[in-house]
Design a protein around this motif. Structure first.
Motif, PDB file in Angstrom:
ATOM      1  N   ALA A 243       0.830  -1.205   0.000  1.00  0.00           N
ATOM      2  CA  ALA A 243       0.000   0.000   0.000  1.00  0.00           C
ATOM      3  C   ALA A 243       0.864   1.254   0.000  1.00  0.00           C
ATOM      4  N   MET A 244       1.945   1.234   0.761  1.00  0.00           N
ATOM      5  CA  MET A 244       2.812   2.398   0.865  1.00  0.00           C
ATOM      6  C   MET A 244       3.490   2.715  -0.453  1.00  0.00           C
ATOM      7  N   PHE A 245       3.913   1.699  -1.190  1.00  0.00           N
ATOM      8  CA  PHE A 245       4.677   1.896  -2.425  1.00  0.00           C
ATOM      9  C   PHE A 245       3.802   1.971  -3.669  1.00  0.00           C
ATOM     10  N   ALA A 246       2.493   2.083  -3.486  1.00  0.00           N
ATOM     11  CA  ALA A 246       1.610   2.237  -4.640  1.00  0.00           C
ATOM     12  C   ALA A 246       1.908   3.556  -5.351  1.00  0.00           C
ATOM     13  N   ALA A 247       1.441   3.668  -6.566  1.00  0.00           N
ATOM     14  CA  ALA A 247       1.685   4.873  -7.362  1.00  0.00           C
ATOM     15  C   ALA A 247       1.089   6.103  -6.683  1.00  0.00           C
ATOM     16  N   GLY A 248       1.867   7.192  -6.658  1.00  0.00           N
ATOM     17  CA  GLY A 248       1.372   8.476  -6.180  1.00  0.00           C
ATOM     18  C   GLY A 248       1.303   8.660  -4.685  1.00  0.00           C
ATOM     19  N   THR A 249       1.902   7.751  -3.915  1.00  0.00           N
ATOM     20  CA  THR A 249       1.796   7.850  -2.458  1.00  0.00           C
ATOM     21  C   THR A 249       2.845   8.800  -1.874  1.00  0.00           C
ATOM     22  N   PHE A 250       4.092   8.446  -2.009  1.00  0.00           N
ATOM     23  CA  PHE A 250       5.168   9.266  -1.446  1.00  0.00           C
ATOM     24  C   PHE A 250       5.147  10.681  -2.030  1.00  0.00           C
ATOM     25  N   GLU A 251       4.744  10.806  -3.264  1.00  0.00           N
ATOM     26  CA  GLU A 251       4.796  12.088  -3.959  1.00  0.00           C
ATOM     27  C   GLU A 251       3.896  13.141  -3.332  1.00  0.00           C
ATOM     28  N   GLN A 252       2.935  12.730  -2.508  1.00  0.00           N
ATOM     29  CA  GLN A 252       1.999  13.668  -1.889  1.00  0.00           C
ATOM     30  C   GLN A 252       2.465  14.161  -0.517  1.00  0.00           C
ATOM     31  N   VAL A 253       3.578  13.643  -0.026  1.00  0.00           N
ATOM     32  CA  VAL A 253       4.060  14.012   1.316  1.00  0.00           C
ATOM     33  C   VAL A 253       4.838  15.323   1.221  1.00  0.00           C
ATOM     34  N   THR A 254       4.412  16.315   1.977  1.00  0.00           N
ATOM     35  CA  THR A 254       5.059  17.629   1.944  1.00  0.00           C
ATOM     36  C   THR A 254       5.967  17.882   3.138  1.00  0.00           C
ATOM     37  N   THR A 255       5.933  17.028   4.141  1.00  0.00           N
ATOM     38  CA  THR A 255       6.755  17.203   5.338  1.00  0.00           C
ATOM     39  C   THR A 255       8.238  17.062   5.001  1.00  0.00           C
ATOM     40  N   PRO A 256       9.100  17.975   5.470  1.00  0.00           N
ATOM     41  CA  PRO A 256      10.545  17.786   5.311  1.00  0.00           C
ATOM     42  C   PRO A 256      11.000  16.537   6.057  1.00  0.00           C
ATOM     43  N   ILE A 257      11.806  15.711   5.407  1.00  0.00           N
ATOM     44  CA  ILE A 257      12.157  14.401   5.944  1.00  0.00           C
ATOM     45  C   ILE A 257      13.664  14.190   5.926  1.00  0.00           C
ATOM     46  N   LEU A 258      14.169  13.588   6.989  1.00  0.00           N
ATOM     47  CA  LEU A 258      15.541  13.092   7.044  1.00  0.00           C
ATOM     48  C   LEU A 258      15.485  11.592   7.275  1.00  0.00           C
ATOM     49  N   ILE A 259      16.144  10.826   6.405  1.00  0.00           N
ATOM     50  CA  ILE A 259      16.215   9.381   6.558  1.00  0.00           C
ATOM     51  C   ILE A 259      17.663   8.985   6.822  1.00  0.00           C
ATOM     52  N   LEU A 260      17.882   8.321   7.944  1.00  0.00           N
ATOM     53  CA  LEU A 260      19.193   7.788   8.308  1.00  0.00           C
ATOM     54  C   LEU A 260      19.155   6.281   8.117  1.00  0.00           C
ATOM     55  N   ILE A 273      14.366   1.840   0.924  1.00  0.00           N
ATOM     56  CA  ILE A 273      14.629   3.157   1.514  1.00  0.00           C
ATOM     57  C   ILE A 273      15.085   4.128   0.428  1.00  0.00           C
ATOM     58  N   ARG A 274      15.997   3.687  -0.432  1.00  0.00           N
ATOM     59  CA  ARG A 274      16.467   4.552  -1.517  1.00  0.00           C
ATOM     60  C   ARG A 274      15.318   4.930  -2.456  1.00  0.00           C
ATOM     61  N   GLN A 275      14.487   3.961  -2.759  1.00  0.00           N
ATOM     62  CA  GLN A 275      13.368   4.218  -3.665  1.00  0.00           C
ATOM     63  C   GLN A 275      12.419   5.245  -3.065  1.00  0.00           C
ATOM     64  N   ALA A 276      12.092   5.099  -1.780  1.00  0.00           N
ATOM     65  CA  ALA A 276      11.199   6.053  -1.120  1.00  0.00           C
ATOM     66  C   ALA A 276      11.814   7.448  -1.100  1.00  0.00           C
ATOM     67  N   ALA A 277      13.100   7.532  -0.790  1.00  0.00           N
ATOM     68  CA  ALA A 277      13.774   8.831  -0.732  1.00  0.00           C
ATOM     69  C   ALA A 277      13.726   9.545  -2.076  1.00  0.00           C
ATOM     70  N   ARG A 278      13.863   8.779  -3.170  1.00  0.00           N
ATOM     71  CA  ARG A 278      13.798   9.385  -4.507  1.00  0.00           C
ATOM     72  C   ARG A 278      12.405   9.934  -4.805  1.00  0.00           C
ATOM     73  N   ARG A 279      11.385   9.259  -4.286  1.00  0.00           N
ATOM     74  CA  ARG A 279      10.011   9.657  -4.601  1.00  0.00           C
ATOM     75  C   ARG A 279       9.476  10.768  -3.692  1.00  0.00           C
ATOM     76  N   LEU A 280      10.020  10.899  -2.496  1.00  0.00           N
ATOM     77  CA  LEU A 280       9.551  11.926  -1.577  1.00  0.00           C
ATOM     78  C   LEU A 280       9.989  13.304  -2.064  1.00  0.00           C
ATOM     79  N   PRO A 281       9.103  14.298  -2.057  1.00  0.00           N
ATOM     80  CA  PRO A 281       9.447  15.616  -2.594  1.00  0.00           C
ATOM     81  C   PRO A 281      10.511  16.366  -1.798  1.00  0.00           C
ATOM     82  N   ASP A 282      10.581  16.137  -0.492  1.00  0.00           N
ATOM     83  CA  ASP A 282      11.483  16.921   0.357  1.00  0.00           C
ATOM     84  C   ASP A 282      12.160  15.992   1.360  1.00  0.00           C
ATOM     85  N   ALA A 283      13.116  15.209   0.882  1.00  0.00           N
ATOM     86  CA  ALA A 283      13.767  14.217   1.744  1.00  0.00           C
ATOM     87  C   ALA A 283      15.269  14.237   1.531  1.00  0.00           C
ATOM     88  N   ARG A 284      16.002  14.142   2.646  1.00  0.00           N
ATOM     89  CA  ARG A 284      17.450  13.923   2.595  1.00  0.00           C
ATOM     90  C   ARG A 284      17.724  12.513   3.101  1.00  0.00           C
TER      91      ARG A 284
END
Length: 322
Positions: A243-260, A273-284
């Motif tokens: 459900a999380m990795f479905a099309a258009g999910t991560f792309e709607q998140v506007t919260t600034p994110i840091l992933i360690l 993790i790499r795939q999610a980071a690429r899809r999130l609009p504002d993630a390091r």
């Protein structure tokens, strides 16, 4: 980042002064263990942070990191997920890490965070580790709460299915659950006890002393211990990841994110993790070459790098309230 020599020594095996342990009841009545550590009263509050642990985890393991944030003037709080640690169990057998679906956990987080934001000053930051990171990410994806920031420590966005392909492993889990093993351990603990130098220790951290803290806390509070997950937990995990990795999910998140994360993590899927980071609009994304899964409990040389990333993220990406 070099360790601050002026920082007081943290007793990782004692609750700090000012921390409160009490109970929080969800709207359906489920009784959760909650902890709260208000920011120092003699300085301006930097903001408020919720920290959520992973599967079978206890927040006591992270007192050292919580102390770092407390010294930086953050209000801190969190709760044990229902069905583990100090929030009861779903089954009569307390050693099974069982759940039917991840959805009630996400609902609990939503309810808790909504009340927390209404009660405490911003900026509001959600921090989480491993399975807690999965649930926090699902919360951002599903509910889009518009938090001021989110910090993820080795998030379990997908479980490691190797050597099997993910779809095959998910199918096998569903078959075990279907044919009567839903509430049974999916695997056994890999050693008893889990002593420093064991295979489990090497999966989690290179720091023997920090690793030993967990066994000490469990010896003091054996009711917090839980064992491996059930087959139904695996079914729920695979379904939630899909459900999380479905099309258009991560792309709607506007919260600034840091992933360690750790490049060689053998407990969570680093590719996810790499795939999610690429899809999130504002993630390091900061991935360490040598760290194990518990990045906030690693050896000082590695842990200091992760803490530096967090400090920089909070300073640059999470605005201070005037």
């Amino acid at each position: 980042m070099k360790k601050n020599q002026e920082s007081p020594t943290i007793d990782r095996r004692a609750y700090p002064a000012g921390m409160v342990l009490d109970r929080w009841h969800a709207c359906d009545g489920w009784d959760h263990r909650r902890w709260t550590w208000p920011a120092p009263a003699d300085r301006p509050v930097r903001g408020s942070m919720v920290f959520q642990t992973g599967r079978g985890d206890i927040f006591e393991k992270y007192l050292e990191t919580l102390a770092e944030w407390h010294r930086a003037d953050w209000n801190l709080t969190g709760f044990d997920w229902r069905g583990q640690s100090g929030s009861g169990r779903f089954l009569n057998d307390p050693t099974v890490g069982h759940v039917v679906s991840f959805d009630p956990w996400i609902a609990d987080l939503d309810e808790f965070v909504t009340a927390w934001r209404a009660e405490l000053p911003g900026p509001h930051v959600l921090a989480s580790h491993s399975m807690g990171g999965h649930l926090a990410m699902r919360y951002l994806v599903d509910r889009r709460p518009g938090l001021d920031g989110a910090i993820f420590s080795a998030p379990m966005l997908k479980v490691v299915s190797k050597p099997l392909p993910e779809k095959v492993a998910a199918f096998i889990a569903r078959q075990f659950a279907r044919f009567g093993f839903a509430d049974q351990h999916a695997w056994q603990e890999n050693e008893r006890p889990s002593i420093p130098g064991s295979s489990r220790q090497k999966l989690l951290t290179h720091d023997f002393e920090r690793y030993s803290d967990e066994a000490w806390w469990i010896s003091q509070k054996p009711e917090l211990k839980i064992g491996p997950p059930s087959w139904q937990w695996l079914v729920a995990a695979y379904a939630s990841s899909a459900a999380m990795f479905a099309a258009g999910t991560f792309e709607q998140v506007t919260t600034p994110i840091l992933i360690l994360a750790a490049k060689k993590d053998r407990l969570v899927d680093s590719r996810a993790i790499r795939q999610a980071a690429r899809r999130l609009p504002d993630a390091r994304l900061f991935m360490h070459d040598y760290a194990a899964h518990e990045v906030l409990r690693e050896r000082d040389d590695m842990r200091d790098e992760f803490l530096a990333e967090i400090a920089e993220f909070l300073e640059k990406r999470v605005p201070r309230t005037a």
